[in-house]
Design an enzyme around this catalytic site. Structure first.
Site, mmCIF file in Angstrom:
data_model
loop_
_atom_site.group_PDB
_atom_site.id
_atom_site.type_symbol
_atom_site.label_atom_id
_atom_site.label_comp_id
_atom_site.label_asym_id
_atom_site.label_seq_id
_atom_site.Cartn_x
_atom_site.Cartn_y
_atom_site.Cartn_z
ATOM 1 N N HIS A 1 0.730 -1.154 -0.021
ATOM 2 C CA HIS A 1 0.026 -0.104 -0.177
ATOM 3 C C HIS A 1 0.799 1.188 -0.030
ATOM 4 C CE1 HIS A 1 0.136 0.153 4.453
ATOM 5 N NE2 HIS A 1 0.117 1.284 4.576
ATOM 6 N N ASP B 1 -0.597 -7.442 1.170
ATOM 7 C CA ASP B 1 -0.012 -6.318 1.280
ATOM 8 C C ASP B 1 1.613 -6.161 1.517
ATOM 9 O OD1 ASP B 1 0.422 -3.461 1.636
ATOM 10 O OD2 ASP B 1 -0.483 -3.249 3.822
ATOM 11 N N SER C 1 4.033 2.229 8.378
ATOM 12 C CA SER C 1 3.582 1.032 7.578
ATOM 13 C C SER C 1 4.795 0.579 6.618
ATOM 14 C CB SER C 1 2.629 1.649 6.565
ATOM 15 O OG SER C 1 1.394 1.627 7.023
ATOM 16 N N GLY C 2 4.764 -0.576 6.425
ATOM 17 C CA GLY C 2 5.994 -1.248 5.513
ATOM 18 C C GLY C 2 7.009 -1.660 6.389
HETATM 19 C C1 4AZ Z 1 -1.167 3.471 8.672
HETATM 20 O O1 4AZ Z 1 -2.224 4.148 8.566
HETATM 21 C C2 4AZ Z 1 -1.312 2.516 10.134
HETATM 22 N N1 4AZ Z 1 -1.990 0.626 14.518
HETATM 23 C C3 4AZ Z 1 -0.397 1.646 10.492
HETATM 24 C C4 4AZ Z 1 -0.413 0.883 11.587
HETATM 25 C C5 4AZ Z 1 -1.603 0.888 12.114
HETATM 26 C C6 4AZ Z 1 -2.572 1.718 11.732
HETATM 27 C C7 4AZ Z 1 -2.484 2.746 10.862
HETATM 28 C C8 4AZ Z 1 -1.694 0.062 13.311
HETATM 29 O O2 4AZ Z 1 -0.126 3.508 8.065
#
Ligand code: 4AZ
Length: 434
Positions: free
Chosen positions: A243, A288, A384-385
């Site tokens: 993503h 993902d 993320s990632g």
């Molecule tokens: C995000 O939006 C995201 N609490 C990453 C991890 C989590 C929530 C959102 C986990 O990148």
């Protein structure tokens, strides 16, 4: 009031007549006595200083590193445990390390021996050669030649009694002293090693980390702005979330930075290629995962090197130690951080994570949940990632998950959801050759 007034040697009482006080005669020491006392004091002082210097020198220990090769035969074929970080490689390494550790623990070097570390295996005639680092701490006064001889003798004598398999050949063991740089290079070329041993218990909401604590962490930046985390799995390949590249696709506008701060970075590299999993389809969170190739290899150092990938058959358990790291926000909708942070999380059983009050059956077999059902310990936007990692019994670290999604951050019953890396082990190999 009775006042006493002094005038010369006479003391006047304000009510009485003056009284004569005789000056007390000073007790004088003979010069030879003073000389003797000074002499004895100097001797005592010199002895004390000598003892302190000797104690400090003796207790000041230097690290001595050795590269050792140990031939052995086993009931397993070389091809079964040749591959670094595979289950068989780890099992064989653990067996040999434990035999070697026992040998030193039962020897005169039990206090000086720190650890053994298998770095690789190679084929040798009909047998196999274990390539191993041996680390010792000796007082700085010890002669390196003597140390070499003692280590060699201990290995020859104590490994004779070791019961196989593997069947060791201690007569043919070889050792060579190496310096710190050589040792660091060997360790930095192994996957999943960490240099900072400061092991902190869990810290609610996480803490900032030190250089080298999580050397595989990368920050992915679009036009120079941090967007996602990623994990180094070789000197040219990163693993991240699919993503992260949903909107921003052009590799030429992405950079990866390494080191504990985004600004300044330790190293910055462009991306040559981005490969997103073919089955990733927004808005689903399934599949993902992505891999990205750096435009040129990043040199491995104590602060930058790769993590190990777990075998597809590897299973993580709720009691396992797990950490998530990232430059992400400290709370939902917060801003990304310049300094890398870590937080210890618990692996949460998929059954529990799929309960109605948690994620109500939206967790697939390609995801795993980690965090705390009480809340607080979690990844967040900007993480993320990035990596969710766990150590094995040899303290080698593996990539268990990729930060993927979650219902906001740190909410009770809403843990973080991660891409389950073991289900994509073969996919990663097919795209990167790793
Ligand atoms: C995000 O939006 C995201 N609490 C990453 C991890 C989590 C929530 C959102 C986990 O990148």
């Amino acid at each position: 009031m009775n006042l006493w007034l002094r005038h010369g040697n006479h003391i006047f009482n304000s009510y009485t007549r003056p009284v004569v006080v005789r000056a007390r005669k000073r007790a004088c020491l003979k010069p030879w006595v003073i000389g003797l006392i000074t002499f004895i004091s100097l001797i005592v002082l010199a002895v004390c200083i000598g003892l302190i210097v000797h104690y400090v020198r003796y207790n000041q220990r230097n690290t001595y590193n050795y590269y050792s090769t140990l031939p052995f035969t086993s009931d397993k074929l070389y091809g079964d445990f040749e591959k670094e970080a595979s289950k068989n490689f780890t099992e064989m390494s653990q067996k040999i390390e434990s035999v070697v550790n026992n040998a030193f623990h039962k020897s005169s070097l039990r206090r000086e021996f720190v650890k053994s570390h298998i770095i690789r295996f190679s084929q040798e005639g009909h047998g196999v050669l274990a390539h191993m680092l041996l680390i010792f701490r000796f007082p700085s006064t010890k002669d390196p030649e003597t140390i070499n001889k003692i280590i060699q003798r201990v290995l020859h004598e104590k490994l004779q009694d070791a019961i196989g398999p593997p069947q060791l050949d201690p007569e043919s063991v070889e050792i060579k002293k190496i310096n710190k740089t050589e040792t660091d290079n060997f360790l930095n070329n192994c996957c999943g090693t960490r240099r900072t041993i400061r092991y902190s218990p869990r810290i609610a909401g996480g803490r900032e980390v030190q250089e080298g604590e999580w050397p595989w962490q990368a920050s992915l930046q679009w036009d120079g702005i941090h967007r996602c985390g990623a994990t180094l799995i070789s000197d040219t390949w990163l693993v991240s979330a699919a993503h992260c590249f949903r909107v921003y696709k052009d590799p030429a506008r992405w950079t990866a930075s390494f080191g504990v701060t985004i600004q300044p970075p330790k190293v910055k590299q462009g991306l040559r290629r981005i490969i997103v999993h073919e089955k990733y389809k927004y808005p689903s969170h399934d599949y993902d995962i992505s891999v990205a190739e750096l435009s040129s290899p990043v040199p491995f150092t104590n602060a930058i090197h790769r993590i190990c990938l777990p075998d597809a058959s590897c299973e993580f358990h709720p009691a396992d130690v797990m950490f998530v790291t990232g430059f992400g926000a400290l709370h939902n909708d917060g801003s990304s951080q310049n300094h890398l942070r870590q937080v210890q999380v618990d692996l949460i059983d998929t059954k529990i994570c799929n309960e109605p009050k948690a994620y109500n059956n939206t967790i697939t077999s390609r995801m795993l949940c980690a965090g705390s059902l009480k809340g607080n310990r979690d990844a967040c936007q900007g993480d993320s990632g990035g990596p969710l990692v766990s150590p094995d019994a040899r303290d080698i670290w593996y990539l268990a998950g990729i930060v993927s999604w979650g219902d906001e951050c740190g909410h009770p019953t809403k843990p973080g959801v991660y891409t389950r890396v073991t289900t994509f082990r073969d996919w990663i190999a097919s795209k990167t050759g790793i």
